[in-house]
Design a protein around this motif. Structure first.
Motif, PDB file in Angstrom:
ATOM      1  N   ASP A  84      22.206  62.922  42.614  1.00 33.28           N
ATOM      2  CA  ASP A  84      23.107  64.076  42.687  1.00 33.28           C
ATOM      3  C   ASP A  84      23.824  64.151  44.035  1.00 33.28           C
ATOM      4  O   ASP A  84      23.909  65.222  44.652  1.00 33.28           O
ATOM      5  CB  ASP A  84      22.328  65.367  42.427  1.00 33.28           C
ATOM      6  CG  ASP A  84      23.243  66.542  42.078  1.00 33.28           C
ATOM      7  OD1 ASP A  84      24.351  66.284  41.589  1.00 33.28           O
ATOM      8  OD2 ASP A  84      22.852  67.695  42.316  1.00 33.28           O
ATOM      9  N   CYS A  85      24.336  63.011  44.486  1.00 35.89           N
ATOM     10  CA  CYS A  85      25.079  62.939  45.752  1.00 35.89           C
ATOM     11  C   CYS A  85      26.578  62.853  45.470  1.00 35.89           C
ATOM     12  O   CYS A  85      27.000  62.057  44.625  1.00 35.89           O
ATOM     13  CB  CYS A  85      24.669  61.702  46.554  1.00 35.89           C
ATOM     14  SG  CYS A  85      22.940  61.630  47.015  1.00 35.89           S
TER      15      CYS A  85
ATOM     16  N   ALA B  32      24.850  59.123  41.435  1.00 36.90           N
ATOM     17  CA  ALA B  32      24.701  59.960  40.245  1.00 36.90           C
ATOM     18  C   ALA B  32      23.239  60.342  40.022  1.00 36.90           C
ATOM     19  O   ALA B  32      22.926  61.496  39.702  1.00 36.90           O
ATOM     20  CB  ALA B  32      25.246  59.224  39.026  1.00 36.90           C
TER      21      ALA B  32
END
Length: 224
Positions: free
Chosen positions: A172-173, A169
């Motif tokens: 941003d994966c 999180a």
């Protein structure tokens, strides 16, 4: 003169078309331990993904590369990231690690402490993202398939999976939450509370159903 210009223009278009075709191939490296090492074998999850791409008629648009080594932990991945990932210049890397970091604490007394696991995992993501590579994170699935929370490593697996969720999180994966998916599957399909045989052969390594579950989940995340 006109013919010459037309010929040059046609040649330029052909070269551009070839370049675009080459660029359209999405190269994916699956980076992990023995589960991924077995993934390229017949019936493995990577092989199943390749078979699915063939059935969908899009096999030429994707190149799937297995980079799994048995016994690997997160720091082993960090030590070989240059040769086994960056050298391939992939578009996407799938990090599927964590089982040995937990399992080996009791089986070999060589597991990975939570703080070190987090630092190495974050270092992997930063390295890949700095090279323009999309990172897909996977939580470690199971070490034992009992559904009553009696598997010896359930607590640690939940802790490390939670860390991976938070890291994914933060950076941003996309997340393939295998821990969650395997538990949900076992709750529906393991009424006898068996230790293995539902999605694994030996509590850890995937059987055909386990490989299919992983293949289906990851394929949805990779093929857009």
């Amino acid at each position: 003169m006109f013919k010459s210009s037309t010929l040059l223009f046609t040649l330029a278009l052909s070269l551009l078309s070839l370049a675009m075709t080459k660029d359209e191939v999405v190269k994916v490296v699956f980076f992990g331990d023995s589960i991924t090492q077995a993934g390229v074998q017949p019936g493995g999850y990577i092989t199943k993904m390749k078979d699915a791409l063939i059935k969908q008629g899009i096999k030429d648009k994707y190149q799937l590369i297995g980079a799994g080594i048995g016994g690997n932990k997160v720091y082993d991945l960090y030590l070989r990231l240059e040769e086994d990932v960056l050298a391939h210049k992939p578009n996407v890397v799938v990090i599927y690690v964590g089982v040995n970091d937990v399992w080996h604490k009791t089986s070999h007394q060589t597991g990975t402490d939570p703080d070190k696991f987090e630092k190495f995992y974050v270092a992997l993501i930063k390295k890949f993202q700095s090279n323009g590579i999309k990172v897909i994170c996977c939580t470690p699935a199971v070490i034992g398939e009992r559904t009553d929370h009696s598997n010896q490593q359930d607590g640690d697996l939940n802790r490390y999976s939670s860390m991976i969720r938070d890291i994914a999180a933060k950076f941003d994966c996309p997340l393939a939450d295998l821990r969650k998916e395997f538990l949900a599957y076992n709750l529906k399909n393991n009424p006898k509370n068996q230790e293995s045989g539902i999605l694994t052969t030996d509590r850890v390594h995937l059987n055909d159903a386990g490989n299919q579950l992983v293949a289906d989940l990851l394929l949805k995340m990779i093929v857009k």
